[in-house]
Design a protein around this motif. Structure first.
Motif, short mmCIF file in Angstrom:
data_model
loop_
_atom_site.label_atom_id
_atom_site.label_comp_id
_atom_site.label_asym_id
_atom_site.label_seq_id
_atom_site.Cartn_x
_atom_site.Cartn_y
_atom_site.Cartn_z
N CYS A 80 -6.04 11.20 20.15
CA CYS A 80 -7.04 11.49 19.32
C CYS A 80 -7.24 10.26 18.11
O CYS A 80 -8.08 9.57 17.70
CB CYS A 80 -7.50 12.80 18.57
N ASP A 81 -5.93 10.28 17.48
CA ASP A 81 -5.75 9.24 16.22
C ASP A 81 -5.88 7.86 16.68
O ASP A 81 -6.73 7.11 15.81
CB ASP A 81 -4.31 9.54 15.53
N THR A 82 -5.35 7.57 17.80
CA THR A 82 -5.47 6.26 18.35
C THR A 82 -6.78 5.60 18.79
O THR A 82 -7.38 4.53 18.13
CB THR A 82 -4.59 5.82 19.76
N TYR A 83 -7.44 6.48 19.26
CA TYR A 83 -8.92 6.41 19.82
C TYR A 83 -9.82 6.35 18.52
O TYR A 83 -10.47 5.57 18.38
CB TYR A 83 -9.30 7.32 20.56
N LEU A 84 -9.50 7.23 17.60
CA LEU A 84 -10.58 7.32 16.28
C LEU A 84 -10.34 6.05 15.52
O LEU A 84 -11.19 5.34 14.87
CB LEU A 84 -10.25 8.32 15.32
N ARG A 85 -8.91 5.52 15.33
CA ARG A 85 -8.55 4.36 14.63
C ARG A 85 -9.39 2.95 15.47
O ARG A 85 -10.03 2.27 14.46
CB ARG A 85 -7.24 4.12 14.85
N GLN A 92 0.86 -1.36 0.10
CA GLN A 92 0.04 -0.07 0.06
C GLN A 92 0.74 1.08 0.03
O GLN A 92 1.84 1.38 0.71
CB GLN A 92 -0.88 0.00 1.17
N SER A 93 0.50 1.93 -1.01
CA SER A 93 1.02 3.56 -0.91
C SER A 93 0.80 4.32 0.27
O SER A 93 -0.40 4.25 0.71
CB SER A 93 1.01 4.07 -2.06
N VAL A 94 1.65 5.12 0.93
CA VAL A 94 1.24 6.08 1.87
C VAL A 94 1.18 7.38 1.25
O VAL A 94 1.97 7.91 0.62
CB VAL A 94 2.45 5.81 2.98
N ARG A 95 -0.09 8.08 1.34
CA ARG A 95 -0.09 9.30 0.89
C ARG A 95 0.64 10.47 1.71
O ARG A 95 0.44 10.20 3.14
CB ARG A 95 -1.83 9.86 0.81
N ARG A 96 1.28 11.23 1.24
CA ARG A 96 2.28 12.31 2.03
C ARG A 96 1.44 13.65 1.90
O ARG A 96 0.76 13.96 0.59
CB ARG A 96 3.60 12.47 1.38
N THR A 97 1.18 14.43 3.23
CA THR A 97 0.70 15.72 2.67
C THR A 97 1.88 16.90 2.58
O THR A 97 2.88 16.51 2.27
CB THR A 97 0.01 15.99 4.33
N GLN A 98 1.33 17.93 2.57
CA GLN A 98 2.09 19.12 2.35
C GLN A 98 3.34 19.32 3.40
O GLN A 98 4.33 19.63 3.05
CB GLN A 98 1.43 20.53 2.12
N SER A 99 3.04 18.72 4.54
CA SER A 99 4.07 18.75 5.62
C SER A 99 4.91 17.77 5.29
O SER A 99 6.11 17.79 6.01
CB SER A 99 3.33 18.71 6.97
N GLY A 100 4.77 16.74 4.42
CA GLY A 100 5.80 15.74 4.31
C GLY A 100 5.56 14.62 5.15
O GLY A 100 6.11 13.31 5.06
N PRO A 135 3.76 11.18 6.44
CA PRO A 135 3.08 10.19 5.64
C PRO A 135 1.77 10.19 6.22
O PRO A 135 1.21 9.85 7.50
CB PRO A 135 3.56 8.97 5.80
N GLY A 136 0.76 10.15 5.62
CA GLY A 136 -0.88 10.03 6.04
C GLY A 136 -1.65 11.00 7.11
O GLY A 136 -2.51 10.48 7.73
N LYS A 137 -0.92 11.93 7.34
CA LYS A 137 -1.52 12.84 8.34
C LYS A 137 -1.90 14.14 7.69
O LYS A 137 -1.47 14.57 6.60
CB LYS A 137 -0.40 13.31 9.26
N ARG A 138 -2.95 14.52 8.17
CA ARG A 138 -3.64 15.92 7.83
C ARG A 138 -3.84 16.59 8.99
O ARG A 138 -4.78 16.25 10.01
CB ARG A 138 -4.86 15.52 7.04
N ALA A 139 -3.80 18.03 8.88
CA ALA A 139 -4.29 19.05 9.95
C ALA A 139 -5.86 19.09 9.86
O ALA A 139 -6.29 19.22 8.67
CB ALA A 139 -3.52 20.22 9.69
N ILE A 140 -6.40 19.12 10.98
CA ILE A 140 -7.86 19.21 10.97
C ILE A 140 -8.32 20.55 12.12
O ILE A 140 -7.58 20.55 13.00
CB ILE A 140 -8.80 18.21 10.96
#
Length: 87
Positions: free
Chosen positions: A43-48, A5-13, A15-20
């Protein structure tokens, strides 16, 4: 063969993270900061976990008819090769 699986990179570089934007209770947020809790990680762990449980629940719901039919077949006919089992 395992899939890759490829990992999408955001503008910050990262992998797979986005600011919200996220709204949290002020008192809990303040307490978490005082305790040096990594809010993003928590938050990420619990949401996962929540996403995983919801996907499992929906899968079971979508396949309930098949599961019921399969269990009825096993109940009526036993498991294949069951007669040769020594346990």
């Amino acid at each position: 063969m395992p899939t890759i699986q490829s990992v999408r990179r955001t503008q910050s570089g990262r992998p797979g993270k986005r600011a919200i934007n996220l709204s949290l209770s002020a008192d809990v947020l303040d307490a978490a900061r005082q305790l040096d809790i990594n809010i993003s990680q928590v938050c990420d762990t619990y949401l996962r976990e929540v996403v995983c449980h919801e996907q499992e629940r929906r899968w079971r719901e979508e396949h309930a008819d098949f599961i019921t039919a399969y269990n009825a077949t096993i109940e009526a006919e036993n498991l294949p090769l069951d007669e040769w089992g020594s346990f």
